[in-house]
Design an enzyme around this catalytic site. Structure first.
Site, short mmCIF file in Angstrom:
data_model
loop_
_atom_site.label_atom_id
_atom_site.label_comp_id
_atom_site.label_asym_id
_atom_site.label_seq_id
_atom_site.Cartn_x
_atom_site.Cartn_y
_atom_site.Cartn_z
N GLU A 51 -6.84 79.31 3.01
CA GLU A 51 -5.53 78.73 3.36
C GLU A 51 -5.73 77.23 3.65
O GLU A 51 -6.74 76.85 4.25
CB GLU A 51 -5.03 79.44 4.63
N ASN A 54 3.74 76.76 3.41
CA ASN A 54 2.31 77.05 3.42
C ASN A 54 2.08 77.94 2.19
O ASN A 54 2.46 79.11 2.18
CB ASN A 54 1.95 77.76 4.73
N ASN A 105 -7.14 80.46 8.39
CA ASN A 105 -7.67 79.52 9.38
C ASN A 105 -7.37 80.18 10.72
O ASN A 105 -6.25 80.12 11.21
CB ASN A 105 -6.92 78.19 9.37
N LYS A 157 3.84 81.44 2.33
CA LYS A 157 3.56 82.29 3.50
C LYS A 157 4.84 82.74 4.20
O LYS A 157 5.70 81.92 4.55
CB LYS A 157 2.67 81.50 4.46
N CYS A 173 -3.28 84.34 5.51
CA CYS A 173 -3.72 84.40 6.90
C CYS A 173 -2.98 85.44 7.75
O CYS A 173 -3.26 86.61 7.67
CB CYS A 173 -3.65 83.02 7.54
N GLU A 181 2.67 76.06 13.27
CA GLU A 181 3.10 76.43 11.92
C GLU A 181 4.61 76.56 11.81
O GLU A 181 5.19 76.28 10.77
CB GLU A 181 2.43 77.75 11.49
N1 CDT Z 1 -3.31 80.42 10.15
C1 CDT Z 1 -2.93 81.56 10.78
O1 CDT Z 1 -1.99 82.21 10.36
N2 CDT Z 1 -3.63 81.90 11.89
C2 CDT Z 1 -3.25 83.02 12.70
C3 CDT Z 1 -3.64 82.77 14.12
C4 CDT Z 1 -2.50 82.38 14.91
S1 CDT Z 1 -2.89 82.16 16.60
C5 CDT Z 1 -1.48 81.39 17.16
C6 CDT Z 1 -3.90 84.33 12.29
O2 CDT Z 1 -3.21 85.34 12.32
O3 CDT Z 1 -5.08 84.36 11.98
#
Ligand code: CDT
Length: 326
Positions: A47, A115, A208, A132, A183, A151
């Site tokens: 991502e 995204n 990430n 996303k 993600c 985000e």
């Molecule tokens: N990038 C992403 O979606 N990360 C989320 C963590 C969010 S924590 C506020 C994940 O679900 O891995």
């Protein structure tokens, strides 16, 4: 001949705020060259692979953040990835921030930010795009957090659903059914099932994920961060009888830690390969696509066993309600 494809989970180490696109792309090209030597036919990058995870950096006015987004794909900077795909006859999956001028649901054309992930065929053509859907975090600066996760400020909810395409990759011309999520989507069984219902055989996803859950408040032990990521991908693959490639951007980025542990998972839900660093690292596996057949003709034969008349809450209701008191 068996239906097989050799895939590469191309984990990236940290990309710092000051790093240019060229820094990231040169590292990705090195992984593609290594992939070619190791027989990779499909390379999966994470991502937001071209930049730092910029939603941790608050801006008051979103226009000040335009430099984090791609307005063309390919662009002058990303074109070498497409050239490498053609040169090596290697498909690739790339996550990036997308800025477009498109009409919204009301018909008004405006700046829109997503995204996004794309799938590029070995001939260098974009054959699938996904935006996303499940955006975690918050939209406003949160003074209680040591690291922001904005985000919901930097992106709008994707408007392309969870599409699956049959793409001519792998060692037989007939191709394979490929889908993408990004993600946080991996934690939502609905996302997997919508693709399972399109006979997906291979799901690509980049992430990430901060090593520290700032909402945990003592309820989630540190080591469970990776466990929950793997659990979600393994369950999604098993319950939908597909392969999964989960690829991290990892390491300490702008002082904030993201975990690695990129994995390739088979349709039995088993991890068959895993990264063991938090750096740029290529993990490969030769996937037998016929392994998808067992699940989808037996325990997860959807046509035989699903009961959608009992699932209406899934699409008619968003939040949970309390049950009746008896
Ligand atoms: N990038 C992403 O979606 N990360 C989320 C963590 C969010 S924590 C506020 C994940 O679900 O891995």
């Amino acid at each position: 001949m068996a239906r097989r494809i050799t895939v590469g989970a191309a984990q990236l180490g940290a990309i710092q705020k000051a790093d240019s696109r060229k820094v990231a792309i040169d590292r990705m090209l090195a992984l593609m060259a290594e992939g070619q030597r190791r027989g990779v036919e499909l390379m999966v990058f994470p991502e937001l692979a071209l930049t730092t995870f910029f939603p941790r950096h608050y801006v008051e006015n979103l226009d000040e953040a335009d430099h984090w987004y791609e307005t063309a794909m390919p662009s002058n900077e990303t074109a070498p990835l497409f050239e490498a795909a053609r040169k090596y006859r290697m498909g690739f999956h790339l996550g990036y921030a997308e800025l477009t001028h498109e009409a919204d649901e009301t018909g008004v054309e405006r700046k829109r930010r997503f995204n996004t992930a794309i799938l590029v065929n070995p001939d260098g053509r974009i054959v699938l795009k996904y935006r996303k859907v499940h955006l975690p975090g918050h939209a406003e600066f949160d003074p209680a957090r040591t690291v922001q996760h904005l985000e919901k400020r930097f992106f709008e909810v994707g408007n392309l659903g969870f599409p699956v395409v049959r793409s001519p990759m792998g060692r037989r011309d007939e191709g394979l059914n490929m889908g993408m999520m990004i993600c946080n989507d991996r934690r939502w069984p609905e996302a997997w099932r919508v693709m399972g219902l399109q006979s997906v055989e291979l799901v690509m996803l980049g992430y990430n994920t901060p090593s520290i859950n700032q909402d945990a408040k003592g309820w989630e032990a540190h080591h469970l961060r990776v466990f929950h990521s793997h659990l979600s991908i393994q369950a999604g693959c098993y319950q939908n009888a597909c392969w999964g490639i989960g690829v991290a951007k990892a390491g300490i980025e702008d002082g904030a830690e993201l975990f690695g542990h990129s994995i390739i998972v088979n349709p039995q839900g088993e991890i068959v390969a895993m990264a063991d660093t938090w750096e740029d690292q290529l993990v490969t596996h030769d996937c037998d696509l016929d392994m998808c057949r067992l699940g989808r003709t037996s325990i997860f034969n959807f046509a035989a066993h699903r009961r959608p008349e009992h699932y209406t809450r899934i699409t008619s209701q968003v939040g949970a309600v309390e049950p009746p008191v008896v």
